[in-house]
Design a protein around this motif. Structure first.
Motif, PDB file in Angstrom:
ATOM      1  N   LEU A   1      -0.048   7.607  -3.766  1.00  0.00           N
ATOM      2  CA  LEU A   1      -0.245   8.871  -5.622  1.00  0.00           C
ATOM      3  C   LEU A   1      -0.479   9.929  -4.990  1.00  0.00           C
ATOM      4  O   LEU A   1      -1.590  10.354  -5.054  1.00  0.00           O
ATOM      5  CB  LEU A   1      -0.301   7.893  -5.953  1.00  0.00           C
ATOM      6  CG  LEU A   1       0.330   8.695  -7.386  1.00  0.00           C
ATOM      7  CD1 LEU A   1       1.013   8.663  -7.784  1.00  0.00           C
ATOM      8  CD2 LEU A   1      -0.579   7.987  -8.185  1.00  0.00           C
TER       9      LEU A   1
ATOM     10  N   PRO B   1      -7.472   1.579  -5.698  1.00  0.00           N
ATOM     11  CA  PRO B   1      -7.058   2.917  -6.595  1.00  0.00           C
ATOM     12  C   PRO B   1      -8.823   3.897  -6.253  1.00  0.00           C
ATOM     13  O   PRO B   1      -8.818   5.263  -6.665  1.00  0.00           O
ATOM     14  CB  PRO B   1      -7.328   3.380  -7.513  1.00  0.00           C
ATOM     15  CG  PRO B   1      -6.065   1.983  -8.000  1.00  0.00           C
ATOM     16  CD  PRO B   1      -7.127   1.226  -6.455  1.00  0.00           C
TER      17      PRO B   1
ATOM     18  N   ARG C   1       1.162  -1.401  -0.061  1.00  0.00           N
ATOM     19  CA  ARG C   1      -0.165   0.159  -0.040  1.00  0.00           C
ATOM     20  C   ARG C   1       0.817   1.481   0.195  1.00  0.00           C
ATOM     21  O   ARG C   1       2.155   1.354   0.811  1.00  0.00           O
ATOM     22  CB  ARG C   1      -1.565  -0.075   1.642  1.00  0.00           C
ATOM     23  CG  ARG C   1      -1.442  -1.356   1.100  1.00  0.00           C
ATOM     24  CD  ARG C   1      -2.876  -1.587  -0.018  1.00  0.00           C
ATOM     25  NE  ARG C   1      -3.716  -0.750   0.123  1.00  0.00           N
ATOM     26  CZ  ARG C   1      -5.293  -0.928   1.111  1.00  0.00           C
ATOM     27  NH1 ARG C   1      -5.003  -2.104   1.070  1.00  0.00           N
ATOM     28  NH2 ARG C   1      -5.912  -0.030   0.900  1.00  0.00           N
TER      29      ARG C   1
ATOM     30  N   ASP D   1      -5.086   5.987  -3.247  1.00  0.00           N
ATOM     31  CA  ASP D   1      -4.389   4.633  -2.652  1.00  0.00           C
ATOM     32  C   ASP D   1      -3.640   3.867  -3.612  1.00  0.00           C
ATOM     33  O   ASP D   1      -4.984   3.062  -4.396  1.00  0.00           O
ATOM     34  CB  ASP D   1      -5.303   3.970  -1.628  1.00  0.00           C
ATOM     35  CG  ASP D   1      -5.005   2.697  -0.637  1.00  0.00           C
ATOM     36  OD1 ASP D   1      -4.242   2.557  -1.376  1.00  0.00           O
ATOM     37  OD2 ASP D   1      -5.561   2.948   0.345  1.00  0.00           O
ATOM     38  N   THR D   2      -2.777   3.110  -4.136  1.00  0.00           N
ATOM     39  CA  THR D   2      -2.542   2.322  -5.184  1.00  0.00           C
ATOM     40  C   THR D   2      -2.708   0.990  -4.583  1.00  0.00           C
ATOM     41  O   THR D   2      -3.149   0.459  -5.521  1.00  0.00           O
ATOM     42  CB  THR D   2      -1.355   2.082  -5.054  1.00  0.00           C
ATOM     43  OG1 THR D   2       0.039   1.752  -4.020  1.00  0.00           O
ATOM     44  CG2 THR D   2      -0.293   3.629  -5.113  1.00  0.00           C
TER      45      THR D   2
END
Length: 262
Positions: A40, A58, A37, A54-55
């Motif tokens: 970005l 998303p 986690r 939140d990668t």
């Protein structure tokens, strides 16, 4: 953005490993590892916000309003992000965990930002200067001269600074001035000290050594406005705002990816 509701039933997937032992077969189960986690951070200039995506999920993006619109951003110690608000003549310091924002009225046209130790370097196109702020108390120290319309700035691995000057088509690398493609708005540094820039109107991407020696030139067209090295420095991504595409340069080879938009 509305989060989807989850049902009460939960399907758990397990990795199954079967091992042969002297007493027969045995079954081992283990839960799958959690995906990495990370956040970005995206500067939304026209939307006047900092977007934190939140990668791992998303869809769970947070928008933090920043009046004046963030141009460039940099990470600071303590889980903070600083953004230049050129239209407002200010800097915004955002606490990622809480979303709390502190706005620093600094005047001028603050644009590019780069962190060097406990000093934040900020380009100011209104004075053609490189401004310096202590991130401990945000006291502003003496500024440094820069070229015409200093735009993007990056800190090199050896601690030197590289600055793109948009108005006179030059690049400053550790104090050395070199000519580059027309209207450079971006700059990036690789782990080995190489520097890349692009002329947003000249259409050329150029690579320089840490000493300012031209290594390669690639004509990509399409108004290249941003460049970024991969973490290992082997690939350079180039955003072409006029073509809705990204060009990937690696080992002299060029690959174009259509992404749409600007």
């Amino acid at each position: 953005m509305r989060a989807a509701r989850r049902g009460s039933s939960l399907l758990v997937l397990a990795l199954l490993a079967v091992a042969l032992t002297s007493g027969g077969w045995s079954l081992r189960t283990s839960a799958p590892p959690a995906p990495p986690r990370a956040l970005l951070a995206i500067a939304d200039l026209r939307g006047h916000a900092l977007v934190l995506a939140d990668t791992g999920d998303p869809a769970r993006a947070r928008r933090i309003p920043l009046a004046g619109g963030p141009h460039e951003i940099a990470t600071l110690p303590g889980g903070r992000i600083v953004a230049s608000l050129e239209q407002a003549g200010a800097l915004a310091v955002v606490d990622v965990a809480t979303g709390q924002t502190r706005t620093l009225e600094v005047g001028g046209l603050p644009h590019g930002v780069a962190l060097g130790g406990d000093t934040l370097y900020v380009t100011d196109r209104s004075t053609d200067r490189l401004r310096r702020f202590s991130i401990a108390d945000w006291h502003e120290g003496a500024s440094l001269p820069a070229g015409a319309w200093p735009h993007a700035i990056v800190r090199l691995p050896d601690g030197a600074l590289a600055v793109a000057h948009a108005a006179d088509d030059t690049l400053s690398i550790g104090g050395r001035i070199v000519a580059v493609s027309h209207v450079p708005e971006t700059i990036a540094a690789a782990p080995d000290g190489r520097v890349a820039t692009a002329g947003s109107l000249g259409g050329a991407v150029q690579f320089f050594s840490a000493q300012g020696v031209l290594l390669a030139t690639h004509d990509v067209g399409g108004r290249p406005v941003r460049v970024l090295f991969a973490p290992d420095g082997g690939t350079l991504a180039v955003a072409l705002s006029a073509d809705g595409a990204v060009v990937l340069l690696s080992g002299g080879a060029t690959r174009r990816v259509e992404v749409g938009g600007v």
